[in-house]
Design a protein around this motif. Structure first.
Motif, short mmCIF file in Angstrom:
data_model
loop_
_atom_site.label_atom_id
_atom_site.label_comp_id
_atom_site.label_asym_id
_atom_site.label_seq_id
_atom_site.Cartn_x
_atom_site.Cartn_y
_atom_site.Cartn_z
N ARG A 72 -58.67 17.69 15.10
CA ARG A 72 -57.20 17.47 15.89
C ARG A 72 -57.50 18.39 16.95
NH1 ARG A 72 -55.53 12.57 15.98
NH2 ARG A 72 -54.91 12.07 13.63
N GLU A 73 -57.72 19.65 16.74
CA GLU A 73 -57.58 21.11 17.43
C GLU A 73 -58.57 21.21 18.66
OE1 GLU A 73 -58.29 24.00 15.32
OE2 GLU A 73 -56.52 24.41 14.38
N MET A 74 -59.73 20.00 18.44
CA MET A 74 -60.53 19.11 19.24
C MET A 74 -60.21 18.45 20.09
SD MET A 74 -64.33 20.02 16.76
CE MET A 74 -63.46 17.60 16.42
N GLY A 75 -59.22 18.08 20.03
CA GLY A 75 -58.42 16.79 20.83
C GLY A 75 -58.69 15.32 19.88
N TYR A 76 -59.13 15.36 19.37
CA TYR A 76 -59.69 14.12 18.64
C TYR A 76 -57.98 13.22 18.85
CZ TYR A 76 -60.06 9.80 15.77
OH TYR A 76 -60.75 9.05 14.52
N ARG A 77 -57.58 12.01 19.21
CA ARG A 77 -56.52 11.45 19.29
C ARG A 77 -56.85 9.93 17.83
NH1 ARG A 77 -54.44 10.68 25.35
NH2 ARG A 77 -54.57 12.80 25.84
N GLY A 78 -57.60 10.22 17.46
CA GLY A 78 -57.54 8.22 16.55
C GLY A 78 -56.74 9.06 14.85
N ILE A 79 -56.60 7.73 14.49
CA ILE A 79 -56.61 7.70 13.42
C ILE A 79 -57.47 8.80 12.50
CG2 ILE A 79 -54.97 6.41 10.70
CD1 ILE A 79 -54.50 6.07 14.63
#
Length: 124
Positions: A72-79
């Motif tokens: 999440r901190e890397m910017g992943y927006r998927g599920i």
């Protein structure tokens, strides 16, 4: 992306996904998952995009909880679907707070799994 340190669990999760997704990748621990997602995010290709992550909670090298947080901190927006044998509410809350969208208990129930992801995967 299917992330689980137990080969049998990965195999079962992959079977569930085969009927629902066009392609998937496997990882044996949280660090491998972080590396795979990082490479995917750095790529401009739509073919390398990861839409869904099934993440076990307890794994060697890097736990699923910490991996979800890093992803999440890397910017992943998927599920991110957290999968755990630890069904205590505190454990579930910790996984959710780390970035999981939903947490499902092991063993996976097919109906619960389908319900959890039905809004996230588009039909082919």
């Amino acid at each position: 992306l299917v992330v689980d340190d137990t080969p049998l669990s990965r195999k079962m999760q992959c079977r569930l996904l085969k009927r629902r997704c066009r392609a998937f990748i496997e990882a044996e621990d949280g660090q491998q998952a972080v590396d795979i997602v990082n490479a995917s995010l750095a790529s401009d290709s739509e073919n390398s995009a990861i839409d869904l992550i099934l993440m076990d909670s307890v794994m060697p090298v890097l736990s699923g909880v910490l991996a979800a947080k890093k992803i999440r901190e890397m910017g992943y927006r998927g599920i991110i679907v957290g999968i755990t044998g630890n069904v205590a509410q505190d454990d579930i809350d910790t996984f959710l707070a780390s970035g999981a969208d939903v947490v499902l208990p092991k063993p996976l129930d097919i109906a619960r799994f389908d319900y959890a992801i039905q809004n996230f995967l588009s039909p082919e």
